[in-house]
Design a protein around this motif. Structure first.
Motif, PDB file in Angstrom:
ATOM      1  N   ALA A  19     -28.336 -22.937 -55.160  1.00 52.58           N
ATOM      2  CA  ALA A  19     -28.668 -21.589 -54.698  1.00 52.58           C
ATOM      3  C   ALA A  19     -28.810 -21.559 -53.173  1.00 52.58           C
ATOM      4  O   ALA A  19     -29.393 -22.463 -52.586  1.00 52.58           O
ATOM      5  N   LEU A  20     -28.261 -20.536 -52.560  1.00 52.27           N
ATOM      6  CA  LEU A  20     -28.289 -20.426 -51.110  1.00 52.27           C
ATOM      7  C   LEU A  20     -29.238 -19.322 -50.665  1.00 52.27           C
ATOM      8  O   LEU A  20     -29.238 -18.229 -51.226  1.00 52.27           O
ATOM      9  N   THR A  21     -30.023 -19.620 -49.634  1.00 56.04           N
ATOM     10  CA  THR A  21     -30.840 -18.562 -49.039  1.00 56.04           C
ATOM     11  C   THR A  21     -29.926 -17.679 -48.190  1.00 56.04           C
ATOM     12  O   THR A  21     -28.782 -18.037 -47.897  1.00 56.04           O
ATOM     13  N   ASP A  52     -25.483 -19.300 -59.633  1.00 58.28           N
ATOM     14  CA  ASP A  52     -25.872 -18.542 -60.828  1.00 58.28           C
ATOM     15  C   ASP A  52     -26.162 -17.077 -60.512  1.00 58.28           C
ATOM     16  O   ASP A  52     -26.385 -16.286 -61.425  1.00 58.28           O
ATOM     17  N   VAL A  53     -26.172 -16.730 -59.230  1.00 60.43           N
ATOM     18  CA  VAL A  53     -26.383 -15.329 -58.852  1.00 60.43           C
ATOM     19  C   VAL A  53     -25.534 -15.000 -57.628  1.00 60.43           C
ATOM     20  O   VAL A  53     -25.485 -15.778 -56.678  1.00 60.43           O
ATOM     21  N   LEU A  54     -24.835 -13.883 -57.660  1.00 62.86           N
ATOM     22  CA  LEU A  54     -24.240 -13.322 -56.441  1.00 62.86           C
ATOM     23  C   LEU A  54     -24.776 -11.907 -56.320  1.00 62.86           C
ATOM     24  O   LEU A  54     -24.331 -11.007 -57.022  1.00 62.86           O
ATOM     25  N   ASP A  55     -25.764 -11.728 -55.455  1.00 61.29           N
ATOM     26  CA  ASP A  55     -26.346 -10.391 -55.330  1.00 61.29           C
ATOM     27  C   ASP A  55     -25.662  -9.626 -54.197  1.00 61.29           C
ATOM     28  O   ASP A  55     -24.678 -10.093 -53.626  1.00 61.29           O
ATOM     29  N   GLU A  84     -20.441 -14.490 -66.223  1.00 60.75           N
ATOM     30  CA  GLU A  84     -21.694 -13.728 -66.203  1.00 60.75           C
ATOM     31  C   GLU A  84     -21.899 -13.061 -64.849  1.00 60.75           C
ATOM     32  O   GLU A  84     -22.411 -11.943 -64.763  1.00 60.75           O
ATOM     33  N   ILE A  85     -21.506 -13.782 -63.801  1.00 65.79           N
ATOM     34  CA  ILE A  85     -21.676 -13.239 -62.454  1.00 65.79           C
ATOM     35  C   ILE A  85     -20.687 -12.101 -62.220  1.00 65.79           C
ATOM     36  O   ILE A  85     -21.032 -11.080 -61.619  1.00 65.79           O
ATOM     37  N   PHE A  87     -19.649 -10.107 -64.451  1.00 64.37           N
ATOM     38  CA  PHE A  87     -20.219  -8.970 -65.180  1.00 64.37           C
ATOM     39  C   PHE A  87     -21.340  -8.314 -64.373  1.00 64.37           C
ATOM     40  O   PHE A  87     -21.374  -7.090 -64.211  1.00 64.37           O
ATOM     41  N   ALA A  88     -22.251  -9.140 -63.839  1.00 67.05           N
ATOM     42  CA  ALA A  88     -23.361  -8.597 -63.043  1.00 67.05           C
ATOM     43  C   ALA A  88     -22.844  -7.866 -61.805  1.00 67.05           C
ATOM     44  O   ALA A  88     -23.378  -6.817 -61.421  1.00 67.05           O
TER      45      ALA A  88
ATOM     46  N   ILE B  20     -35.205 -16.759 -53.835  1.00 72.20           N
ATOM     47  CA  ILE B  20     -34.595 -17.701 -54.783  1.00 72.20           C
ATOM     48  C   ILE B  20     -35.624 -18.176 -55.804  1.00 72.20           C
ATOM     49  O   ILE B  20     -35.343 -18.228 -57.006  1.00 72.20           O
ATOM     50  N   THR B  41     -28.319 -13.684 -66.179  1.00 70.61           N
ATOM     51  CA  THR B  41     -27.772 -13.418 -64.844  1.00 70.61           C
ATOM     52  C   THR B  41     -28.177 -12.028 -64.364  1.00 70.61           C
ATOM     53  O   THR B  41     -28.509 -11.835 -63.194  1.00 70.61           O
ATOM     54  N   LEU B  42     -28.166 -11.060 -65.282  1.00 67.42           N
ATOM     55  CA  LEU B  42     -28.563  -9.696 -64.905  1.00 67.42           C
ATOM     56  C   LEU B  42     -30.024  -9.668 -64.458  1.00 67.42           C
ATOM     57  O   LEU B  42     -30.363  -9.049 -63.443  1.00 67.42           O
ATOM     58  N   GLU B  49     -32.520  -8.553 -55.998  1.00 66.90           N
ATOM     59  CA  GLU B  49     -32.412  -7.301 -55.236  1.00 66.90           C
ATOM     60  C   GLU B  49     -33.794  -6.734 -54.875  1.00 66.90           C
ATOM     61  O   GLU B  49     -34.019  -6.322 -53.747  1.00 66.90           O
TER      62      GLU B  49
END
Lengths: 128, 146
Positions: A19-21, A52-55, A84-85, A87-88, B20, B41-42, B49
């Protein structure tokens, strides 16, 4: 967490390991824009398989990064966005614009080869 | 409301590294609550956010994660709370593409689309609280603003 950037032929490969800050993402952007010049690379692959997350911030930074790399005369491919990402991202209303994407690192390299018509290396600097 | 707290985690948020931590804790708790696959993931993305919203606009605050029950429904509640400047025009802040920070302007309206229930409460000079719920096996969306 610093992202290691590997040089492979005329391409740079950034493998995101964890995970990246926000700061890490901005550093990655700036480092790649610089190293494309240093190594005279024609293409960059950012492998996000292990993310695991791309916001919204991460997506915006990746878009900016790809635009900067393009202005430096090279191509960017984002590889390994997990289902999954994806989809998000759709739910969030995020897209990568015209930034190229690939299933994985291997496909990313194939795509870069095609886009930079093989080789990957730029002309040698004269008198260097 | 017949909801009952079972497990609760509170994550102080004051830097981008805390964003994080908050989403990792949220993912772990959601997994314990029975969520899997893309729902995890959601949840993690929604937490990211609202936590970033705290860092950008209020500098510090907290994210409280809780496993919840309501009848035979199970889920997770996410409360992001700060004592920052507050939001002057909530309907504007919830518009896609509106941003007063460094984001895409998709943070809060985006988070709303990732969860089943979304409530935003904010007063200028007092702070902002975002309450979100995601239920297992449910994909309807309810939003309230005050």
């Amino acid at each position: 967490m610093r992202v290691p950037i590997l040089k492979q032929g005329g391409y740079l490969i950034a493998s995101v390991q964890s995970a990246l800050t926000d700061r890490d993402l901005l550093d990655l952007r700036d480092n790649l824009a610089q190293q494309v010049g240093k190594f005279r690379s024609r293409g960059v692959i950012i492998d996000v398989t292990s993310l695991d997350v791309l916001d919204s911030f991460a997506v915006r930074t990746l878009r900016t990064l790809a635009q900067m790399i393009r202005l430096r005369g090279a191509e960017t491919v984002i590889a390994g966005i997990q289902p999954e990402i994806a989809f998000a991202m759709v739910q969030l209303g995020l897209d990568l614009g015209d930034v190229a994407t690939a299933l994985d690192l291997e496909e990313g390299l194939v795509l870069l080869e095609r886009r930079t018509s093989g080789g990957g290396r730029r002309a040698k600097r004269s008198g260097n | 409301m017949p909801s009952e707290a079972e497990t609760e985690v509170s994550v102080p948020v004051g830097s981008d590294a805390d964003i994080i931590i908050a989403r990792q804790q949220g993912r772990a708790l959601a997994e314990k609550a029975g969520f899997s696959g893309s729902d995890l993931t959601l949840v993690a993305t929604a937490i990211s956010e609202v936590a970033r919203n705290i860092v950008e606009h209020a500098r510090r605050g907290e994210v409280v994660l809780r496993m919840i029950h309501q009848g035979d429904k199970r889920g997770i509640s996410i409360v992001a709370r700060d004592e920052g400047p507050g939001i002057d025009d909530i309907s504007l802040a919830m518009q896609d593409g509106y941003s007063s920070g460094k984001g895409l302007g998709l943070g809060l309206p985006g988070a709303r689309r990732l969860v089943d229930e979304f409530e935003l409460e904010s007063s200028v000079g007092v702070g902002t609280t975002v309450r979100m719920k995601k239920w297992l096996n449910s994909h309807r969306s309810v939003a309230k603003y005050r």
